[in-house]
Design a protein around this motif. Structure first.
Motif, short mmCIF file in Angstrom:
data_model
loop_
_atom_site.label_atom_id
_atom_site.label_comp_id
_atom_site.label_asym_id
_atom_site.label_seq_id
_atom_site.Cartn_x
_atom_site.Cartn_y
_atom_site.Cartn_z
N ILE A 141 11.84 11.62 17.20
CA ILE A 141 12.09 12.96 16.67
C ILE A 141 11.82 13.02 15.17
N HIS A 142 12.31 12.07 14.44
CA HIS A 142 12.13 12.06 12.99
C HIS A 142 11.13 10.99 12.56
N GLY A 143 10.22 10.69 13.45
CA GLY A 143 9.27 9.61 13.21
C GLY A 143 8.16 9.97 12.25
N GLY A 144 7.34 9.01 12.01
CA GLY A 144 6.20 9.14 11.13
C GLY A 144 5.89 7.79 10.50
N PHE A 145 4.95 7.78 9.58
CA PHE A 145 4.59 6.55 8.89
C PHE A 145 5.49 6.35 7.68
N ILE A 146 6.02 5.13 7.56
CA ILE A 146 6.80 4.73 6.39
C ILE A 146 6.24 3.43 5.86
N LYS A 147 6.48 3.14 4.60
CA LYS A 147 6.00 1.89 4.00
C LYS A 147 6.53 0.73 4.83
N PHE A 148 5.66 -0.23 5.11
CA PHE A 148 6.05 -1.39 5.93
C PHE A 148 7.18 -2.14 5.23
N ARG A 149 8.16 -2.49 6.01
CA ARG A 149 9.24 -3.35 5.51
C ARG A 149 9.80 -4.14 6.68
N ARG A 150 10.34 -5.26 6.34
CA ARG A 150 10.93 -6.13 7.35
C ARG A 150 12.18 -5.46 7.92
N GLY A 151 12.46 -5.73 9.18
CA GLY A 151 13.68 -5.24 9.80
C GLY A 151 13.57 -3.88 10.46
N VAL A 152 12.39 -3.26 10.42
CA VAL A 152 12.16 -1.98 11.09
C VAL A 152 11.17 -2.24 12.22
N ASN A 153 11.45 -1.71 13.40
CA ASN A 153 10.52 -1.88 14.53
C ASN A 153 9.49 -0.77 14.49
N PHE A 154 8.24 -1.16 14.35
CA PHE A 154 7.15 -0.20 14.25
C PHE A 154 6.37 -0.14 15.55
N ASP A 155 5.74 1.01 15.76
CA ASP A 155 4.94 1.24 16.96
C ASP A 155 3.45 1.12 16.70
N ALA A 156 3.05 1.14 15.44
CA ALA A 156 1.65 1.02 15.04
C ALA A 156 1.62 0.81 13.53
N PHE A 157 0.42 0.59 12.99
CA PHE A 157 0.29 0.29 11.57
C PHE A 157 -0.88 1.05 10.97
N LEU A 158 -0.79 1.29 9.67
CA LEU A 158 -1.84 1.97 8.93
C LEU A 158 -2.10 1.18 7.66
N LEU A 159 -3.34 0.77 7.47
CA LEU A 159 -3.75 0.02 6.29
C LEU A 159 -4.65 0.91 5.47
N LEU A 160 -4.36 1.00 4.17
CA LEU A 160 -5.18 1.84 3.29
C LEU A 160 -5.17 1.32 1.88
N LYS A 161 -6.14 1.81 1.11
CA LYS A 161 -6.22 1.47 -0.32
C LYS A 161 -5.52 2.57 -1.10
N TYR A 162 -4.88 2.16 -2.21
CA TYR A 162 -4.24 3.15 -3.09
C TYR A 162 -5.29 3.88 -3.87
#
Length: 162
Positions: A141-162
C-alpha cells in the motif's frame, strides 16, 4: 573486497530478433561459469519495453543460455555465485557509465533469488562508487523505491547514477 569477475564478450543485440517487436535490446553480453557442475554459458541483457512510459528505466536480466533462449530459473550450483554476480554487477556499472541517464531495474526470478541478491548487495554496498545509488522496491500500500539499506526486505532493485 575485490571479487573475481569472468571475462565477458559483447553479443550483437540482433541475435534476439524475436524480442524486437516488444522490447529494445540496449546491450547484450555473454560469459561462462565454470565449476564443479561443468561449464554454463550465461547471458546478460539490458532491455527496455517499447510501451514503457518511463524511457529511462531499463531491465537488467541474466541467466543460463540454452538453444531456446535465456533461462533465469536454472541453478548452476557451480560454487561461483559471487563471481557470476560480480560479473553482472560490473556489466551494469559499465553500462551506466556509458548511459548515465538510464536506470537499471533488477528482480530475481523467484523471491528466494531476490533475497540472495539483497544479501550480496548488502555485503558490498559500502564499496559502491560514490556516483552510483541502489534503491530497493517495497511493494504494498505504501510501497515504492527507497534507498537500499540493510534490514529491509526488498522486492526488486534499481541502480542509477547521481
Amino acid at each position: 573486497m575485490t571479487l573475481h569477475k569472468y571475462p565477458v564478450t559483447i553479443v550483437d543485440p540482433r541475435e534476439y530478433p524475436e524480442h524486437f517487436n516488444l522490447i529494445d535490446v540496449l546491450g547484450a553480453w555473454k560469459f561462462c561459469s565454470e565449476g564443479r557442475n561443468g561449464r554454463f554459458e550465461l547471458r546478460v541483457l539490458i532491455t527496455r519495453s517499447k510501451q514503457q512510459v518511463n524511457k529511462a528505466r531499463c531491465n537488467l536480466g541474466f541467466g543460463v543460455f540454452k538453444d531456446e533462449g535465456i533461462d533465469d530459473f536454472i541453478e548452476t550450483r557451480n560454487g561461483d555465485m559471487q563471481h557470476i554476480l560480480a560479473t553482472v554487477a560490473a556489466i551494469a556499472v559499465n553500462f551506466l557509465a556509458e548511459y548515465p541517464e538510464l536506470e537499471l531495474y533488477a528482480e530475481g526470478s523467484t523471491p528466494a533469488r531476490t533475497r540472495l541478491y539483497q544479501r550480496e548487495i548488502a555485503k558490498v554496498i559500502d564499496q559502491l562508487p560514490p556516483a552510483l545509488a541502489i534503491y530497493g522496491l517495497v511493494r504494498g500500500i505504501h510501497g515504492g523505491f527507497i534507498k537500499f539499506r540493510r534490514g529491509v526486505n526488498f522486492d526488486a532493485f534499481l541502480l542509477l547514477k547521481y
